[in-house]
Scaffold this motif. Sequence first.
Motif, PDB file in Angstrom:
ATOM      1  N   THR A  35     -12.539   1.037 -14.488  1.00 25.82           N
ATOM      2  CA  THR A  35     -11.890   2.309 -14.163  1.00 25.82           C
ATOM      3  C   THR A  35     -11.325   2.990 -15.409  1.00 25.82           C
ATOM      4  OG1 THR A  35      -9.849   1.135 -13.520  1.00 25.82           O
ATOM      5  CG2 THR A  35     -11.399   1.710 -11.760  1.00 25.82           C
ATOM      6  N   ASN A  40     -10.245   6.913 -14.674  1.00 24.59           N
ATOM      7  CA  ASN A  40      -9.731   7.064 -13.314  1.00 24.59           C
ATOM      8  C   ASN A  40      -8.330   6.434 -13.284  1.00 24.59           C
ATOM      9  OD1 ASN A  40      -9.074   6.821 -10.606  1.00 24.59           O
ATOM     10  ND2 ASN A  40     -11.186   6.424  -9.976  1.00 24.59           N
ATOM     11  N   TYR A  41      -7.333   7.218 -13.645  1.00 27.86           N
ATOM     12  CA  TYR A  41      -5.984   6.695 -13.871  1.00 27.86           C
ATOM     13  C   TYR A  41      -5.313   6.165 -12.607  1.00 27.86           C
ATOM     14  CZ  TYR A  41      -6.952   8.922 -18.270  1.00 27.86           C
ATOM     15  OH  TYR A  41      -7.543   9.279 -19.447  1.00 27.86           O
ATOM     16  N   LYS A  42      -5.616   6.751 -11.488  1.00 26.54           N
ATOM     17  CA  LYS A  42      -5.041   6.258 -10.227  1.00 26.54           C
ATOM     18  C   LYS A  42      -5.521   4.837  -9.953  1.00 26.54           C
ATOM     19  CE  LYS A  42      -4.933   7.161  -5.248  1.00 26.54           C
ATOM     20  NZ  LYS A  42      -5.363   5.828  -4.891  1.00 26.54           N
ATOM     21  N   ASP A  43      -6.814   4.605 -10.093  1.00 29.36           N
ATOM     22  CA  ASP A  43      -7.361   3.272  -9.849  1.00 29.36           C
ATOM     23  C   ASP A  43      -6.947   2.281 -10.941  1.00 29.36           C
ATOM     24  OD1 ASP A  43      -8.483   4.023  -7.480  1.00 29.36           O
ATOM     25  OD2 ASP A  43     -10.520   4.217  -8.256  1.00 29.36           O
ATOM     26  N   ASP A  45      -4.104   2.243 -12.457  1.00 33.33           N
ATOM     27  CA  ASP A  45      -2.749   1.870 -12.071  1.00 33.33           C
ATOM     28  C   ASP A  45      -2.754   0.939 -10.866  1.00 33.33           C
ATOM     29  OD1 ASP A  45       0.145   2.150 -12.407  1.00 33.33           O
ATOM     30  OD2 ASP A  45       0.071   3.307 -10.541  1.00 33.33           O
ATOM     31  N   ASP A  46      -3.611   1.234  -9.898  1.00 30.82           N
ATOM     32  CA  ASP A  46      -3.695   0.414  -8.686  1.00 30.82           C
ATOM     33  C   ASP A  46      -4.148  -1.011  -9.012  1.00 30.82           C
ATOM     34  OD1 ASP A  46      -3.673  -0.024  -5.798  1.00 30.82           O
ATOM     35  OD2 ASP A  46      -5.865  -0.002  -5.945  1.00 30.82           O
ATOM     36  N   PHE A  47      -5.236  -1.147  -9.756  1.00 27.30           N
ATOM     37  CA  PHE A  47      -5.744  -2.482 -10.087  1.00 27.30           C
ATOM     38  C   PHE A  47      -4.790  -3.211 -11.035  1.00 27.30           C
ATOM     39  CE2 PHE A  47      -9.882  -0.653  -8.736  1.00 27.30           C
ATOM     40  CZ  PHE A  47     -10.170  -1.582  -7.751  1.00 27.30           C
ATOM     41  N   GLY A  49      -1.517  -2.860 -11.077  1.00 28.54           N
ATOM     42  CA  GLY A  49      -0.419  -3.311 -10.228  1.00 28.54           C
ATOM     43  C   GLY A  49      -0.799  -4.538  -9.421  1.00 28.54           C
ATOM     44  N   LYS A  50      -2.024  -4.549  -8.902  1.00 31.44           N
ATOM     45  CA  LYS A  50      -2.496  -5.714  -8.139  1.00 31.44           C
ATOM     46  C   LYS A  50      -2.569  -6.952  -9.035  1.00 31.44           C
ATOM     47  CE  LYS A  50      -5.030  -3.203  -4.602  1.00 31.44           C
ATOM     48  NZ  LYS A  50      -6.344  -2.863  -4.049  1.00 31.44           N
ATOM     49  N   ASN A  53       1.017  -8.160  -9.536  1.00 31.14           N
ATOM     50  CA  ASN A  53       1.495  -8.761  -8.284  1.00 31.14           C
ATOM     51  C   ASN A  53       0.851 -10.119  -8.031  1.00 31.14           C
ATOM     52  OD1 ASN A  53       3.313  -6.748  -7.627  1.00 31.14           O
ATOM     53  ND2 ASN A  53       1.790  -5.553  -6.514  1.00 31.14           N
TER      54      ASN A  53
END
Length: 70
Positions: A35, A40-43, A45-47, A49-50, A53
């Motif tokens: 990403t 694709n900055y949203k993805d 950040d999402d990946f 963060g995952k 976590n």
Amino acid sequence: MRSKLEGILIRDAINNLTDESIEYLSYLTKMVQFTSRLENYKDIDDFGGKFHNAIYTISNNTTVVKKFSN
């Protein structure tokens, strides 16, 4: 402070790694890289963060995770 807490979590996570958790962390790392190439900055950040976590979960260190999330 955050880098110290993350270091503790990483150490604890290493002691708890399973083949399944290694596979999941590898997948998340590859997705962050993929990403990123797509910008694709949203993805990203999402990946990312995952990934963090997952490290927190794998560490089983509820004391540090509780302090870290405050």
